[in-house]
Design a protein around this motif. Structure first.
Motif, PDB file in Angstrom:
ATOM      1  N   ILE A 180       2.822  -3.734   7.712  1.00  0.00           N
ATOM      2  CA  ILE A 180       1.437  -3.322   7.470  1.00  0.00           C
ATOM      3  C   ILE A 180       1.420  -2.334   6.300  1.00  0.00           C
ATOM      4  CG2 ILE A 180      -0.641  -2.320   8.491  1.00  0.00           C
ATOM      5  CD1 ILE A 180       0.827  -2.973  11.275  1.00  0.00           C
ATOM      6  N   ASN A 232      -3.945  -2.438   6.071  1.00  0.00           N
ATOM      7  CA  ASN A 232      -4.758  -1.590   6.941  1.00  0.00           C
ATOM      8  C   ASN A 232      -4.944  -0.257   6.222  1.00  0.00           C
ATOM      9  OD1 ASN A 232      -5.910   0.100   8.799  1.00  0.00           O
ATOM     10  ND2 ASN A 232      -4.348  -0.178  10.383  1.00  0.00           N
ATOM     11  N   ASN A 278      -6.648   2.228   6.888  1.00  0.00           N
ATOM     12  CA  ASN A 278      -6.791   3.405   7.751  1.00  0.00           C
ATOM     13  C   ASN A 278      -5.445   3.959   8.205  1.00  0.00           C
ATOM     14  OD1 ASN A 278      -9.632   3.248   7.687  1.00  0.00           O
ATOM     15  ND2 ASN A 278      -9.572   1.643   9.235  1.00  0.00           N
ATOM     16  N   GLN A 279      -4.375   3.251   7.911  1.00  0.00           N
ATOM     17  CA  GLN A 279      -3.041   3.680   8.331  1.00  0.00           C
ATOM     18  C   GLN A 279      -2.596   4.857   7.462  1.00  0.00           C
ATOM     19  OE1 GLN A 279       0.292   0.798   9.324  1.00  0.00           O
ATOM     20  NE2 GLN A 279       0.690   1.235   7.177  1.00  0.00           N
ATOM     21  N   ASN A 316      -0.691   0.228   3.713  1.00  0.00           N
ATOM     22  CA  ASN A 316      -1.945   0.986   3.727  1.00  0.00           C
ATOM     23  C   ASN A 316      -2.680   0.865   2.395  1.00  0.00           C
ATOM     24  OD1 ASN A 316      -0.555   2.706   2.011  1.00  0.00           O
ATOM     25  ND2 ASN A 316      -0.974   4.554   3.185  1.00  0.00           N
ATOM     26  N   ARG A 328       0.115  -7.501   6.330  1.00  0.00           N
ATOM     27  CA  ARG A 328      -1.334  -7.343   6.297  1.00  0.00           C
ATOM     28  C   ARG A 328      -1.669  -5.939   5.797  1.00  0.00           C
ATOM     29  NH1 ARG A 328      -1.137  -7.553  12.514  1.00  0.00           N
ATOM     30  NH2 ARG A 328      -1.399  -5.388  13.130  1.00  0.00           N
TER      31      ARG A 328
END
Length: 130
Positions: free
Chosen positions: A86, A115, A117-118, A88, A113
């Motif tokens: 993942i 994200n 918000n990470q 960011n 993927r």
């Protein structure tokens, strides 16, 4: 007396996922190009093999100068069947691509993927072995 032909069926054992010793120094050299990267590790709570692989990855990342949080052991609603990387931010792509190519060389399925918000640069979920 009847003779029966004896057939031996060899079941392919699933090998534990791990980075072989002969690859470790090369992997650390590549990862250390991204020294200072923050990452968070996670795996399924009841999967000892996934935990063992996550522990090895964490050790290799840390020895390459990465800051690694976790390993969080969580129960996922449906089992994760691969290693999920993942990011960011799209800027993390080069790091993720290296990890993706490493996993591919180890014959470990992975996906990536985004994200935003990470907090960490990368999150890595070590799912179940296929």
């Amino acid at each position: 007396k009847e003779q029966f032909e004896r057939r031996q069926v060899v079941l392919e054992e699933k090998k534990d996922r791990r980075i072989p010793d002969h690859m470790l120094s090369q992997v650390k050299a590549e990862l250390s190009k991204f020294e200072g990267t923050s990452a968070r590790m996670a795996c399924d709570r009841n999967d000892q093999e996934a935990l063992s692989f996550a522990e090895q990855l964490k050790r290799v990342f840390e020895e390459s100068g990465w800051a690694v949080m976790g390993i969080n052991q969580t129960q996922h609603a449906k089992p994760v069947k691969e290693v999920v990387i993942i990011l960011n931010h799209a800027e993390q792509k080069e790091k993720a691509n290296y990890i993706f190519s490493l996993l591919m060389a180890l014959d470990v399925k992975s996906s990536a993927r985004l994200n935003k918000n990470q907090q960490e640069d990368l999150g890595i979920i070590v799912g179940q072995r296929e």
